[in-house]
Design an enzyme around this catalytic site. Structure first.
Site, PDB file in Angstrom:
ATOM      1  N   ARG A 120       0.685  -1.142  -0.354  1.00 21.25           N
ATOM      2  CA  ARG A 120      -0.432  -0.191   0.260  1.00 21.25           C
ATOM      3  C   ARG A 120       1.516   1.533   0.199  1.00 21.25           C
ATOM      4  O   ARG A 120       0.796   2.161   0.805  1.00 21.25           O
ATOM      5  CB  ARG A 120      -1.094   0.164   1.512  1.00 21.25           C
ATOM      6  N   GLN A 125      -1.755   3.025  -5.767  1.00 15.25           N
ATOM      7  CA  GLN A 125      -2.689   3.514  -5.595  1.00 15.25           C
ATOM      8  C   GLN A 125      -3.388   2.824  -6.688  1.00 15.25           C
ATOM      9  O   GLN A 125      -4.527   2.466  -6.097  1.00 15.25           O
ATOM     10  CB  GLN A 125      -2.850   4.991  -5.204  1.00 15.25           C
ATOM     11  N   ASP A 128      -4.958  -0.599  -6.151  1.00 14.31           N
ATOM     12  CA  ASP A 128      -5.268  -1.339  -4.448  1.00 14.31           C
ATOM     13  C   ASP A 128      -6.861  -1.326  -4.305  1.00 14.31           C
ATOM     14  O   ASP A 128      -7.745  -1.183  -4.243  1.00 14.31           O
ATOM     15  CB  ASP A 128      -4.936   0.053  -3.597  1.00 14.31           C
ATOM     16  N   SER A 131      -8.947  -0.849  -1.146  1.00 11.70           N
ATOM     17  CA  SER A 131      -9.711   0.132  -1.363  1.00 11.70           C
ATOM     18  C   SER A 131     -10.515   1.169  -2.274  1.00 11.70           C
ATOM     19  O   SER A 131     -11.513   1.183  -1.683  1.00 11.70           O
ATOM     20  CB  SER A 131      -8.017   2.066  -1.646  1.00 11.70           C
ATOM     21  N   TYR A 226      -1.736  -0.428   6.655  1.00 10.05           N
ATOM     22  CA  TYR A 226      -2.992  -1.533   7.228  1.00 10.05           C
ATOM     23  C   TYR A 226      -2.993  -1.417   9.370  1.00 10.05           C
ATOM     24  O   TYR A 226      -1.979  -0.310   9.774  1.00 10.05           O
ATOM     25  CB  TYR A 226      -2.617  -3.388   7.686  1.00 10.05           C
TER      26      TYR A 226
END
Length: 377
Positions: A120, A125, A128, A131, A226
């Site tokens: 992450r 991004q 991901d 997300s 996390y």
């Protein structure tokens, strides 16, 4: 190289690639096969895939001949046992909870990429999947809560009298939590938020919610985005603060999870029983045990007048957009390993490829999976 999209199990409504992404891969000289009916539950027809340049194939042929198999959920043993060594699997396999399965895939000489383990980082991004799917889950959690709750969300002033706004408590200000805050505020609720990371306070407040602070949280800045395990002293303070907020809440939405471990119990049975009749809890951590002591995964129960919905698959209730976002994540990741000729080049010097690969050449190669002890319930 043949890249193939498999039809998911009955309980999964999403699909790994959507036609617009297939079209981009075909333009990059990738041969794309799609199993018959793979996108139907997400409202993408076989004809749409054909128009994008994919070939529609039966499952048996795909399993035998495709080089890279895309399937959000894992295949059944009868299928992966038949795969030839060297086949590549890509999906969301939760390897931190399924170490035995990962070991079996390694022994079968399968190469596995689990998109839920991608590092992450800023560079990752656009890839991901946690997300992109959590964003939808957070939105849907509030919509589900509003539908289930027996009262209004916004404050209303009518000729018949005034209605106070609903009080919403959100546990966890990650992607799902932040979207839940924004959605609940748009519906007119008063929102309180708890998170172990003080750094998210500014984001929470910018969305119009109150941040519930608990001093002494463990530093999560090096945990790669996390959550981390907290001290017993902190947990006790946390329990006291949450209990105070929970007793006043009409709606609670929980999102807290720790990779490789059972979800932390943040709402005790006593807290649930102290909520007023008609309150609603949406537990997004149900798949890993849940954040309440009474959560049952995949079920809706009523405990002493409080409705508790355990659902970790809310993204799947918006399958068209969930699939579109997931497919874009996969496309961006595939770009790291595709040559100009549409062939695979697995460059394990790339930290994203290395961090997402779980099994390769007969071994579990992911350090987090290798080092993690089996999760306990």
């Amino acid at each position: 190289m043949i890249l193939a999209v498999l039809k998911e199990k009955a309980e999964e409504s999403r699909v790994s690639l959507v036609p617009e992404v297939v079209k981009q891969l075909v333009q990059q000289q990738v041969t794309v096969w799609v199993e018959e009916g793979a996108g139907v539950k997400a409202f993408y027809t076989d004809e749409a895939y054909r128009e994008a340049g994919a070939a529609i194939k039966p499952r048996t042929e795909i399993l035998q001949q495709a080089d890279l198999l895309l399937s959000i959920r894992s295949l059944v043993p009868e299928e992966w046992n038949q795969l030839a060594p060297g086949k590549i699997l890509m999906g969301v396999y939760q390897p931190l909870y399924n170490q035995e399965l990962m070991q079996q895939w390694a022994e079968k000489q399968l190469t596995t990429f689990s998109m839920d383990t991608i590092p992450r980082t800023t560079r990752a991004q656009s890839m991901d999947v946690l997300s992109s799917q959590a964003n939808i889950a957070g939105y849907k959690a509030v919509i589900l809560a509003a539908y289930t709750y027996s009262r209004y969300f916004p404050m209303l002033m009518t000729a018949a009298g005034s209605i106070p706004p609903a009080k919403v408590l959100i546990l966890g200000a990650g992607v799902a939590g932040l979207q839940a805050i924004a959605t609940a505020r748009r519906l007119g609720a008063v929102v309180e938020v708890f998170d172990t990371r003080p750094a998210v306070k500014e984001e929470v407040m910018s969305l119009g919610a109150k941040f519930v602070e608990v001093e002494g949280a463990a530093d999560a800045s090096k945990a790669g985005g996390y959550a981390v395990e907290q001290t017993e002293e902190y947990k006790q303070k946390q329990v006291e603060k949450i209990a105070q907020s929970a007793a006043k809440a009409d709606i609670i939405i929980t999102t807290a999870q720790i990779p490789g471990k059972a979800a932390p119990i943040l709402i005790s049975q006593e807290m649930v029983e102290n909520m007023h009749t008609g309150s609603v809890i949406i537990d997004l951590a149900a798949a890993t045990g849940g954040n309440t002591a009474v959560t049952k995964n995949g079920e809706t129960i009523v405990h002493k007048g409080v409705t508790v919905i355990g659902n970790s698959d809310l993204a799947g209730t918006a399958p068209a957009d969930a699939s579109k976002l997931y497919a874009r994540n996969v496309l961006n990741f595939l770009k790291l390993m595709l040559t100009k000729e549409g062939q695979l080049d697995l460059n394990f010097k790339d930290d994203l490829i290395q961090g997402t690969c779980i099994t390769h050449k007969g071994e579990i190669v992911n350090e987090r999976v290798k080092n993690l002890q089996p999760a306990t319930a």
